[in-house]
Design an enzyme around this catalytic site. Structure first.
Site, PDB file in Angstrom:
ATOM      1  N   GLY A  51       0.809  -1.210   0.000  1.00 23.81           N
ATOM      2  CA  GLY A  51       0.000   0.000   0.000  1.00 23.81           C
ATOM      3  C   GLY A  51       0.840   1.256   0.000  1.00 23.81           C
ATOM      4  NE  ARG A  53       4.519   8.992   2.316  1.00 21.98           N
ATOM      5  CZ  ARG A  53       4.884   9.306   1.077  1.00 21.98           C
ATOM      6  NH1 ARG A  53       5.210   8.341   0.238  1.00 21.98           N
ATOM      7  NH2 ARG A  53       4.935  10.550   0.679  1.00 21.98           N
ATOM      8  N   GLY A  55       6.560   1.537   2.614  1.00 26.08           N
ATOM      9  CA  GLY A  55       8.007   1.370   2.640  1.00 26.08           C
ATOM     10  C   GLY A  55       8.565   0.664   1.422  1.00 26.08           C
ATOM     11  CB  THR A  76       7.676   4.862 -14.727  1.00 27.74           C
ATOM     12  OG1 THR A  76       7.031   4.740 -13.449  1.00 27.74           O
ATOM     13  CG2 THR A  76       8.623   3.696 -14.929  1.00 27.74           C
ATOM     14  CG  HIS A  91      10.650   8.812  -4.013  1.00 28.65           C
ATOM     15  ND1 HIS A  91      10.549   7.443  -3.961  1.00 28.65           N
ATOM     16  CD2 HIS A  91       9.476   9.288  -3.531  1.00 28.65           C
ATOM     17  CE1 HIS A  91       9.362   7.117  -3.479  1.00 28.65           C
ATOM     18  NE2 HIS A  91       8.697   8.212  -3.216  1.00 28.65           N
ATOM     19  CD  GLU A 103      13.605  11.245 -14.285  1.00 31.46           C
ATOM     20  OE1 GLU A 103      12.363  11.071 -14.379  1.00 31.46           O
ATOM     21  OE2 GLU A 103      14.209  11.388 -13.209  1.00 31.46           O
ATOM     22  CG  ASP A 121       9.548   3.778  -7.261  1.00 32.71           C
ATOM     23  OD1 ASP A 121       8.323   3.556  -7.320  1.00 32.71           O
ATOM     24  OD2 ASP A 121      10.116   4.243  -6.248  1.00 32.71           O
TER      25      ASP A 121
END
Length: 217
Positions: A51, A53, A55, A76, A91, A103, A121
């Site tokens: 879900g 947050r 981690g 992404t 991040h 990117e 990610d």
């Protein structure tokens, strides 16, 4: 069997064990020398899900750094607004100069990461880029089936490379059925994409409140 030529012994053990593990341990009977041969040429897919947050990204980055001194980070995300820009910035602050940053919003297979460890990610934002065609009217937007076909084909092309892929995704369908039809269609798209990746993955890790729970591999 006694081998005077130790290289022949290495080859024999390598052929036997190459499909069983990423690391081979060979014992020489003459002097009890132990040799470890790391197999970096075989591809591996790891999926980290959970879900918001939970981690996921922190765990993925730590895992990548434990596997490589110079990992690759494939972002992404399409930057939609200032709030999201700040999320991306947070991040980026976690990563140091040892990371190679790429990117790429859609076509990951354009990038050669052979022999590397890469964090992708994330699948959620990647799906968004196939689900929504920016600037196009509603009637020209792709269907769920069209978007799913395009992104799964791109995933399969990308992961043909001999590299370690650490994909981060979200379990967005865990919160119930949305009353919004567009959100329901996107939930379907990502749910099916997650299943596709999980089926191909060597390992799947579910993050729960910062704790990794391995559910495959």
């Amino acid at each position: 069997m006694f081998y005077k030529d130790k290289s022949k012994l290495i080859i024999r053990y390598f052929k036997i064990l190459r499909k069983k593990t990423d690391c081979y341990r060979v014992f020489f009977p003459t002097n009890k020398v132990t040799l470890r041969i790391n197999n970096n040429s075989m591809g591996k897919i790891i999926l980290i899900t959970g879900g918001q947050r939970s981690g996921k990204s922190v765990y993925a980055e730590k895992l990548a750094l434990s596997l490589s001194d110079n990992p690759v980070y494939v972002a992404t995300a399409h930057i939609w607004d200032e709030e999201f820009r700040q999320r991306v910035k947070k991040h980026q602050e976690r990563r140091g100069a040892q990371w190679t940053n790429i990117e790429e919003e859609k076509y990951l297979s354009k990038h050669d990461i052979t022999g590397k460890v890469a964090v992708i990610d994330c699948i959620t934002l990647w799906c968004t880029n196939f689900f929504f065609k920016q600037g196009a009217p509603e009637w020209e937007q792709p269907t769920v089936d069209q978007a799913l076909r395009e992104i799964t084909e791109e995933f399969d092309r990308f992961t043909q490379q001999e590299a370690t892929f650490i994909f981060v995704t979200n379990e967005i369908g865990s919160g119930g059925v949305s009353p919004d039809p567009i959100q329901r269609r996107f939930t379907d798209l990502e749910g099916w994409m997650n299943q596709h990746v999980a089926a191909k993955a060597d390992e799947v890790v579910l993050m729960v409140s910062g704790i990794p729970v391995k559910i495959k591999g």
